[in-house]
Design a protein around this motif. Structure first.
Motif, mmCIF file in Angstrom:
data_model
loop_
_atom_site.group_PDB
_atom_site.id
_atom_site.type_symbol
_atom_site.label_atom_id
_atom_site.label_comp_id
_atom_site.label_asym_id
_atom_site.label_seq_id
_atom_site.Cartn_x
_atom_site.Cartn_y
_atom_site.Cartn_z
ATOM 1 N N PRO A 148 -74.487 -31.137 -63.105
ATOM 2 C CA PRO A 148 -75.037 -32.500 -63.133
ATOM 3 C C PRO A 148 -75.588 -32.963 -61.784
ATOM 4 O O PRO A 148 -76.589 -33.673 -61.733
ATOM 5 C CB PRO A 148 -73.841 -33.353 -63.569
ATOM 6 N N TYR A 149 -74.941 -32.554 -60.709
ATOM 7 C CA TYR A 149 -75.409 -32.954 -59.382
ATOM 8 C C TYR A 149 -76.761 -32.306 -59.068
ATOM 9 O O TYR A 149 -77.656 -32.955 -58.514
ATOM 10 C CB TYR A 149 -74.371 -32.554 -58.334
ATOM 11 N N SER A 150 -76.940 -31.039 -59.438
ATOM 12 C CA SER A 150 -78.227 -30.364 -59.233
ATOM 13 C C SER A 150 -79.326 -31.079 -60.009
ATOM 14 O O SER A 150 -80.430 -31.308 -59.491
ATOM 15 C CB SER A 150 -78.149 -28.902 -59.688
ATOM 16 N N ARG A 151 -78.997 -31.448 -61.254
ATOM 17 C CA ARG A 151 -79.989 -32.144 -62.074
ATOM 18 C C ARG A 151 -80.353 -33.507 -61.490
ATOM 19 O O ARG A 151 -81.508 -33.935 -61.538
ATOM 20 C CB ARG A 151 -79.461 -32.329 -63.506
ATOM 21 N N LEU A 152 -79.362 -34.185 -60.911
ATOM 22 C CA LEU A 152 -79.613 -35.484 -60.272
ATOM 23 C C LEU A 152 -80.560 -35.319 -59.082
ATOM 24 O O LEU A 152 -81.503 -36.105 -58.910
ATOM 25 C CB LEU A 152 -78.292 -36.105 -59.816
ATOM 26 N N LEU A 153 -80.320 -34.309 -58.263
ATOM 27 C CA LEU A 153 -81.191 -34.058 -57.114
ATOM 28 C C LEU A 153 -82.630 -33.792 -57.559
ATOM 29 O O LEU A 153 -83.580 -34.328 -56.998
ATOM 30 C CB LEU A 153 -80.684 -32.861 -56.307
ATOM 31 N N GLY A 155 -69.131 -30.242 -49.248
ATOM 32 C CA GLY A 155 -68.625 -29.058 -48.567
ATOM 33 C C GLY A 155 -68.448 -27.824 -49.424
ATOM 34 O O GLY A 155 -68.015 -26.781 -48.935
ATOM 35 N N GLU A 156 -68.810 -27.903 -50.695
ATOM 36 C CA GLU A 156 -68.651 -26.767 -51.598
ATOM 37 C C GLU A 156 -69.984 -26.387 -52.223
ATOM 38 O O GLU A 156 -70.851 -27.237 -52.427
ATOM 39 C CB GLU A 156 -67.649 -27.095 -52.703
ATOM 40 N N VAL A 157 -70.144 -25.113 -52.542
ATOM 41 C CA VAL A 157 -71.324 -24.652 -53.271
ATOM 42 C C VAL A 157 -71.056 -24.854 -54.769
ATOM 43 O O VAL A 157 -70.120 -24.275 -55.318
ATOM 44 C CB VAL A 157 -71.609 -23.161 -52.986
ATOM 45 N N VAL A 158 -71.872 -25.703 -55.395
ATOM 46 C CA VAL A 158 -71.647 -26.003 -56.816
ATOM 47 C C VAL A 158 -72.618 -25.266 -57.730
ATOM 48 O O VAL A 158 -72.412 -25.203 -58.943
ATOM 49 C CB VAL A 158 -71.723 -27.524 -57.089
ATOM 50 N N GLU A 159 -73.692 -24.705 -57.154
ATOM 51 C CA GLU A 159 -74.634 -23.945 -57.986
ATOM 52 C C GLU A 159 -75.443 -23.015 -57.097
ATOM 53 O O GLU A 159 -75.763 -23.342 -55.951
ATOM 54 C CB GLU A 159 -75.569 -24.894 -58.741
ATOM 55 N N ALA A 160 -75.761 -21.832 -57.614
ATOM 56 C CA ALA A 160 -76.600 -20.857 -56.910
ATOM 57 C C ALA A 160 -77.554 -20.253 -57.919
ATOM 58 O O ALA A 160 -77.121 -19.717 -58.949
ATOM 59 C CB ALA A 160 -75.743 -19.775 -56.265
ATOM 60 N N LEU A 161 -78.865 -20.348 -57.636
ATOM 61 C CA LEU A 161 -79.878 -19.832 -58.553
ATOM 62 C C LEU A 161 -81.087 -19.341 -57.756
ATOM 63 O O LEU A 161 -81.306 -19.783 -56.625
ATOM 64 C CB LEU A 161 -80.358 -20.947 -59.502
ATOM 65 N N PRO A 162 -81.893 -18.445 -58.348
ATOM 66 C CA PRO A 162 -83.182 -18.138 -57.730
ATOM 67 C C PRO A 162 -84.014 -19.413 -57.628
ATOM 68 O O PRO A 162 -83.991 -20.254 -58.539
ATOM 69 C CB PRO A 162 -83.820 -17.142 -58.707
ATOM 70 N N ALA A 163 -84.749 -19.582 -56.530
ATOM 71 C CA ALA A 163 -85.508 -20.814 -56.299
ATOM 72 C C ALA A 163 -86.508 -21.096 -57.411
ATOM 73 O O ALA A 163 -86.691 -22.248 -57.814
ATOM 74 C CB ALA A 163 -86.230 -20.721 -54.954
ATOM 75 N N ALA A 164 -87.151 -20.057 -57.921
ATOM 76 C CA ALA A 164 -88.174 -20.247 -58.940
ATOM 77 C C ALA A 164 -87.609 -20.783 -60.245
ATOM 78 O O ALA A 164 -88.345 -21.319 -61.074
ATOM 79 C CB ALA A 164 -88.907 -18.926 -59.195
ATOM 80 N N ARG A 165 -86.289 -20.640 -60.445
ATOM 81 C CA ARG A 165 -85.672 -21.082 -61.703
ATOM 82 C C ARG A 165 -84.840 -22.353 -61.549
ATOM 83 O O ARG A 165 -84.295 -22.861 -62.519
ATOM 84 C CB ARG A 165 -84.796 -19.968 -62.255
ATOM 85 N N MET A 166 -84.732 -22.863 -60.303
ATOM 86 C CA MET A 166 -83.835 -23.985 -60.056
ATOM 87 C C MET A 166 -84.232 -25.228 -60.859
ATOM 88 O O MET A 166 -83.405 -25.839 -61.532
ATOM 89 C CB MET A 166 -83.808 -24.302 -58.552
ATOM 90 N N SER A 167 -85.496 -25.624 -60.814
ATOM 91 C CA SER A 167 -85.909 -26.854 -61.490
ATOM 92 C C SER A 167 -85.680 -26.786 -62.996
ATOM 93 O O SER A 167 -85.292 -27.775 -63.622
ATOM 94 C CB SER A 167 -87.393 -27.141 -61.215
ATOM 95 N N ALA A 168 -85.914 -25.623 -63.574
ATOM 96 C CA ALA A 168 -85.821 -25.502 -65.023
ATOM 97 C C ALA A 168 -84.418 -25.170 -65.522
ATOM 98 O O ALA A 168 -84.028 -25.588 -66.623
ATOM 99 C CB ALA A 168 -86.803 -24.429 -65.513
ATOM 100 N N GLU A 169 -83.629 -24.436 -64.725
ATOM 101 C CA GLU A 169 -82.385 -23.885 -65.259
ATOM 102 C C GLU A 169 -81.104 -24.413 -64.627
ATOM 103 O O GLU A 169 -80.010 -24.015 -65.026
ATOM 104 C CB GLU A 169 -82.408 -22.352 -65.115
ATOM 105 N N ALA A 170 -81.206 -25.304 -63.636
ATOM 106 C CA ALA A 170 -79.992 -25.836 -63.009
ATOM 107 C C ALA A 170 -79.118 -26.517 -64.057
ATOM 108 O O ALA A 170 -79.606 -27.282 -64.884
ATOM 109 C CB ALA A 170 -80.359 -26.817 -61.907
ATOM 110 N N GLN A 171 -77.819 -26.228 -64.006
ATOM 111 C CA GLN A 171 -76.892 -26.745 -65.014
ATOM 112 C C GLN A 171 -75.959 -27.827 -64.485
ATOM 113 O O GLN A 171 -75.571 -28.726 -65.224
ATOM 114 C CB GLN A 171 -76.035 -25.587 -65.566
#
Length: 553
Positions: free
Chosen positions: A520-525, A502-518
């Motif tokens: 841990p949950y984003s990285r797991l996805l 229910g919470e936003v844990v990260e917000a990034l431009p789509a083109a940078r998501m795979s490389a720059e997500a910080q």
């Protein structure tokens, strides 16, 4: 030499059109399945995948019939058996896991009673033994609280959980052949991994064979031993999985593989104006379900969600089943009034309840639902379904309305003669495109897309994404895309929100998501997205503590 478990020889299935004309939809299909082998049927929507799979149970959809050929299952001539004998095979010799679990469960009965029902029908085992076996299957399929989840009703579990429960229902009778009809379509990526592993383990332990109907080549790569490529009711190519994925011989197979990787998104640039207003602003939004007490609902889902969507841009919202993605879309659409926070559409405040919004506000923001099976009225023709918003928003009647219905069908790559059919006569992908066409009928400025390419094969999904981009350029549309498929989001979105509980844990431009997500949950996805590599699942290593920490299944 081991005898095949399944033999299909020159199978032909016919159908009767709306005009009474007889057509052949499956044309001379032949193949075999060995005991314990998993064979994938792939191809675009309408290629005959599900029709062939269902015929292995001696079943055809309304208006269709087996007109020629022979199907043998473990020595039984399925095509020659009377219906009573075919019914005796279903659930024991052969079982089926549907694409839409929501349509497979009775909402008024507890889950456990439905999962074990087949054991009572065929007198397979005592009730207590069946319930114990069901709990074991719940555990094997990575369902939460396996000892108690069976006491719930279907509406009390998430879509991903319900899909796994339908698999338990199919497996409990110990069948020799299991037909999987897009069974991971509704699952988020991390859950999908566990379910695929569970499927493989359960099938191997039981020595069961499988037919896996799918448009997702990366999923097929992880579970299938062999692939049959279909188009227009005919086999185009057959081979082992590695061969098909790395050295496809047929041009159509190469087209399917090419469509697996969508064209990267090129941001749309609307015409320059003096500081345009955002099309959508969400401010400190809170929403939930249940009775309101002291200003708050019993079950809180969304917690302080904030974002802005600029006109002409697209926002992706990713996260697992139960993370609040669909609740966010429903709150914005006014289906679920938030209990705190605000929503601005084109600078104007939206009332929480859609009944209190103006017709113009309703027209501007449309939602396309995830499950076409439950979103389309089964008693109405496609023309009636598409005609209703045309009459409501634009006052179209008669010939003008009919002409616009034909245009809408063409926009979503469907033939005009489909307008006379009922939803039950369409494939899953066709129904989802009708869902999209209904939203487009309003001529909206913002479309909330809740997993709209989920039920589509890769070729059609790529075409739909291209269509959406084209419509965006022509109409200055904006999209909010809810998905668990990051590749889809990257193909059409400018920015991405990652949601967790229910919470936003990260917000990034789509083109940078795979490389720059910080986070841990984003990285797991990101690490959980299947690859076109037969060894990907077996070689995947994820921190089990991390998986357990973010489990929301």
């Amino acid at each position: 030499m081991t005898q095949p478990l399944v033999t299909v020889n020159d199978l032909r299935i016919g159908a009767v059109t709306d005009a009474g004309r007889k057509v052949e939809i499956i044309r001379g299909v032949s193949f075999e399945i060995a005991p314990g082998e998993i064979v994938a049927l792939i191809g675009e929507s309408g290629s005959g995948k599900t029709t062939i799979a269902l015929s292995l149970m001696g079943y055809t959809r309304t208006g269709c019939s087996i007109t020629g050929g022979q199907i043998t299952l473990d020595g039984n001539d399925v095509t020659a058996l009377p219906e009573r004998n075919r019914a005796a095979l279903r659930g024991t010799e052969v079982s089926y896991v549907p694409q839409s679990a929501a349509a497979a469960f009775n909402p008024s009965k507890r889950i456990m009673d439905q999962v074990i029902e087949i054991t009572a029908i065929h007198e397979l085992m005592p009730k207590a033994e069946a319930e114990a076996k069901a709990v074991d299957l719940f555990r094997a399929l990575a369902l939460p609280d396996p000892e108690n989840i069976g006491h719930r009703y279907p509406h009390q579990v998430s879509g991903g959980q319900l899909q796994r429960l339908s698999a338990a229902m199919a497996l409990i009778g110990g069948p020799k052949l299991v037909i999987f009809d897009e069974p991971t379509t509704a699952l988020d990526v991390t859950t999908q991994i566990e379910v695929l592993r569970a499927f493989k383990s359960v099938m191997q332990q039981g020595g069961m064979a499988g037919v896996y109907v799918s448009h997702d080549l990366a999923v097929v790569a992880q579970i299938a031993d062999r692939i049959i490529v279909l188009k227009g009711g005919e086999i185009q190519e057959t081979g082992n999985t590695e061969q098909i994925l790395t050295h496809p011989a047929h041009p159509y197979t190469r087209q399917l593989l090419a469509a697996f990787e969508p064209v990267p998104h090129q941001p749309f640039q609307p015409e320059a104006k003096a500081v345009p207003k955002p099309i959508l602003e969400v401010i400190h939004l809170h929403a939930g379900y249940g009775a309101i007490r002291k200003g708050e609902p019993e079950i809180k889902i969304l917690k302080d969600v904030n974002f802005t969507l600029e006109r002409g841009r697209n926002l992706g919202v990713i996260g697992e089943s139960g993370s609040g993605k669909s609740t966010l879309a429903r709150a914005i659409a006014g289906i679920l009034p938030p209990y705190q926070g605000g929503i601005l559409l084109d600078g104007q405040e939206l009332r929480g309840d859609l009944k209190r919004r103006s017709k113009e506000q309703l027209r501007k923001a449309q939602i396309v639902f995830q499950l076409a099976d439950t979103a389309l009225n089964p008693a109405h023709s496609i023309e009636q379904i598409l005609g209703r918003p045309l009459a409501f928003y634009h006052g179209l009647k008669g010939a003008k309305r009919e002409a616009r219905v034909k245009e809408l069908l063409d926009m979503v790559r469907l033939p005009a003669n489909l307008r006379h059919r009922l939803p039950g006569e369409l494939s899953g992908g066709q129904k989802q495109r009708i869902n999209l066409a209904r939203a487009l009928a309003a001529e909206p400025e913002l479309i909330l897309c809740d997993e709209i390419t989920l039920a589509l094969d890769t070729v059609v999904a790529a075409a739909i994404l291209d269509l959406l981009k084209e419509l965006q350029r022509e109409l200055s549309l904006s999209y909010m895309f809810i998905s668990h498929d990051l590749s889809t989001v990257e193909a059409i979105c400018d920015d991405v929100l990652v949601m967790l509980k229910g919470e936003v844990v990260e917000a990034l431009p789509a083109a940078r998501m795979s490389a720059e997500a910080q986070h841990p949950y984003s990285r797991l996805l990101i690490s959980s997205i299947p690859q076109l590599d037969t060894g990907w699942l077996a070689g995947l290593e994820q921190d089990p503590n991390l998986v357990a920490q973010f489990a929301n299944r």
